[in-house]
Design an enzyme around this catalytic site. Structure first.
Site, mmCIF file in Angstrom:
data_model
loop_
_atom_site.group_PDB
_atom_site.id
_atom_site.type_symbol
_atom_site.label_atom_id
_atom_site.label_comp_id
_atom_site.label_asym_id
_atom_site.label_seq_id
_atom_site.Cartn_x
_atom_site.Cartn_y
_atom_site.Cartn_z
ATOM 1 N N CYS A 279 0.576 3.808 2.840
ATOM 2 C CA CYS A 279 1.134 3.281 4.093
ATOM 3 C C CYS A 279 2.638 3.531 4.124
ATOM 4 O O CYS A 279 3.209 3.858 5.153
ATOM 5 C CB CYS A 279 0.899 1.782 4.216
ATOM 6 S SG CYS A 279 -0.821 1.327 4.163
ATOM 7 N N CYS B 115 0.839 -1.212 0.000
ATOM 8 C CA CYS B 115 0.000 0.000 0.000
ATOM 9 C C CYS B 115 0.871 1.258 0.000
ATOM 10 O O CYS B 115 1.627 1.498 0.941
ATOM 11 C CB CYS B 115 -0.923 -0.070 1.212
ATOM 12 S SG CYS B 115 -1.571 1.495 1.762
#
Lengths: 105, 308
Positions: A33, A30
């Site tokens: 993230c 991600c």
């Protein structure tokens, strides 16, 4: 580096802690993230002793995210005395994370 | 010369604005214009039945996970400039307005043009509202070139008003409430005012500003004043005839006799103003019309930095 939190040590590191705890739910794939990952690490270094800062990889630890209804990543949860007291979703600036955390320190 | 119209000023506001902005930006090490594009902010689990448009297909291909990409709200700004055009804003120079001796309205209009020039470069939408005792102009925010021209035209119109003849009063409260009702989308609101209002109740003015805030607008309040005469009461030691330009009332007195009391009261007023702005999270920028336009650009850039 922030603490690595797993389903196994969640109770001990987060719920039983007497300090506020910031938990970053993230995954390796991600992008956002990875953006806030270093920020969380920085906070870990800066707030050493005042708050516990840790990360949960949602791919290898699926029980905890399910328990707390984490459907978006990155999600940052602030725990105090074993309870969720604040939540931040998405890539947010450091100032915002710090503000939320300091409110419970 | 009675008419502000006849006074020689750079007649192309747009040209002036471009000069100021470029002069300011050149030489700054870090460009403030990076990183405002639409940003990918988070992954969310895909819900069955939802549109497949935003699914992260690359991730699905790699790992069989169905996640939706979520983006930050579009980060192009909508800005609304609000200018108080009451007679008091034409202080201190009603007749001989030049760049060396500006008045508050001239400063506000040119500062607005400077801001607009920045918005234009970033393709941000901009609108304008002007008010005195009622709303005079209200143009909603758009970003087209033609729209910018329309606003420049409107700014020129503001300068062409002869306030001295008009005795234009200010009803900040009702005007602000109305503007708050009319701006429907979340905007960054820049307000130029001298806070001199008929309804001279700061509490109520802030109620109106809160109305804007409640609609989720971000507000920057440019409190425009001629610091030397309005805050420090720097006049010669002789009697003057002071005229209230909004009501026409006049009073004769020697300002130096009242200076101590005046300074105390203006100090109290400023303290309350600062406190209220802090309380309601409004960015207050105290602007001295004799100190140039950099103060406007700096506060704008700071605000923008804080927002994103």
């Amino acid at each position: 580096m922030a603490l690595e939190i797993t389903d196994q040590n969640f109770q001990e590191v987060v719920l039983d802690s007497d300090k506020p705890v910031l938990v970053d739910f993230w995954a390796t794939w991600c992008g956002p993230c990875r953006t806030i990952g270093p920020i969380v690490d920085e906070l870990h270094n800066e707030l050493d002793g005042q708050a516990v800062i840790g990360k949960v990889d949602v791919d290898s630890n699926s029980d905890t995210p399910t328990k707390y209804g984490v459907r978006n990543i990155p999600t940052l949860l602030v725990f105090k005395n074993g309870e969720v007291v604040d939540k931040l979703v998405g890539a947010v600036p450091k100032s915002q994370i710090l503000e939320k955390l300091q409110a419970h320190m | 010369m009675d008419n502000i119209n006849q006074i020689k000023l750079p007649n192309n506001i747009e040209f002036f604005a471009r000069q100021v902005v470029e002069g300011f930006i050149t030489g700054k090490h870090k460009s403030p214009y990076h990183g405002f594009s639409v940003e990918f902010a988070e992954h969310r689990l895909y819900n069955t039945g939802e549109s497949t448009r935003h699914i992260d297909w690359k991730l699905f291909a790699r790992s069989d996970k169905l996640f939706v990409k979520r983006f930050e709200e579009e980060t192009n700004l909508r800005c609304q400039l609000i200018i108080d055009t009451s007679s008091s804003m034409y202080y201190p120079n009603f007749d001989e307005v030049t760049f060396e001796k500006p008045n508050k309205i001239l400063f506000s209009v040119y500062a607005s043009a400077v801001l607009m020039n920045i918005f234009k470069k970033q393709r941000d939408a901009v609108g304008i509202s002007t008010f005195s005792d009622e709303i005079e102009t209200h143009i909603l925010a758009k970003s087209s070139n033609r729209h910018h021209q329309l606003i420049y035209q409107e700014l020129e119109n503001v300068l062409s008003v002869n306030a001295k003849l008009n005795n234009r009063k200010t009803s900040t409260i009702s005007a602000l409430h109305e503007i708050a009702d009319r701006i429907s989308q979340r905007s960054l609101v820049f307000m130029f005012t001298d806070m001199i209002s008929d309804d001279n109740d700061l509490e109520k003015i802030f109620d109106a500003i809160k109305h804007l805030k409640h609609k989720k607008h971000e507000i920057v309040l440019f409190y425009v004043s001629d610091v030397a005469s309005e805050h420090l009461l720097e006049f010669d030691n002789k009697p003057y005839n002071f005229i209230d330009v909004e009501s026409g009332e006049s009073i004769k007195l020697n300002p130096s006799h009242y200076k101590k009391d005046y300074l105390k009261r203006i100090g109290e007023f400023l303290d309350i103003l600062r406190l209220k702005c802090l309380q309601y999270k409004i960015d207050l920028v105290e602007v001295d019309i004799n100190k140039g336009y950099d103060q406007i650009i700096t506060s704008y850039l700071l605000k923008r930095q804080k927002m994103f």
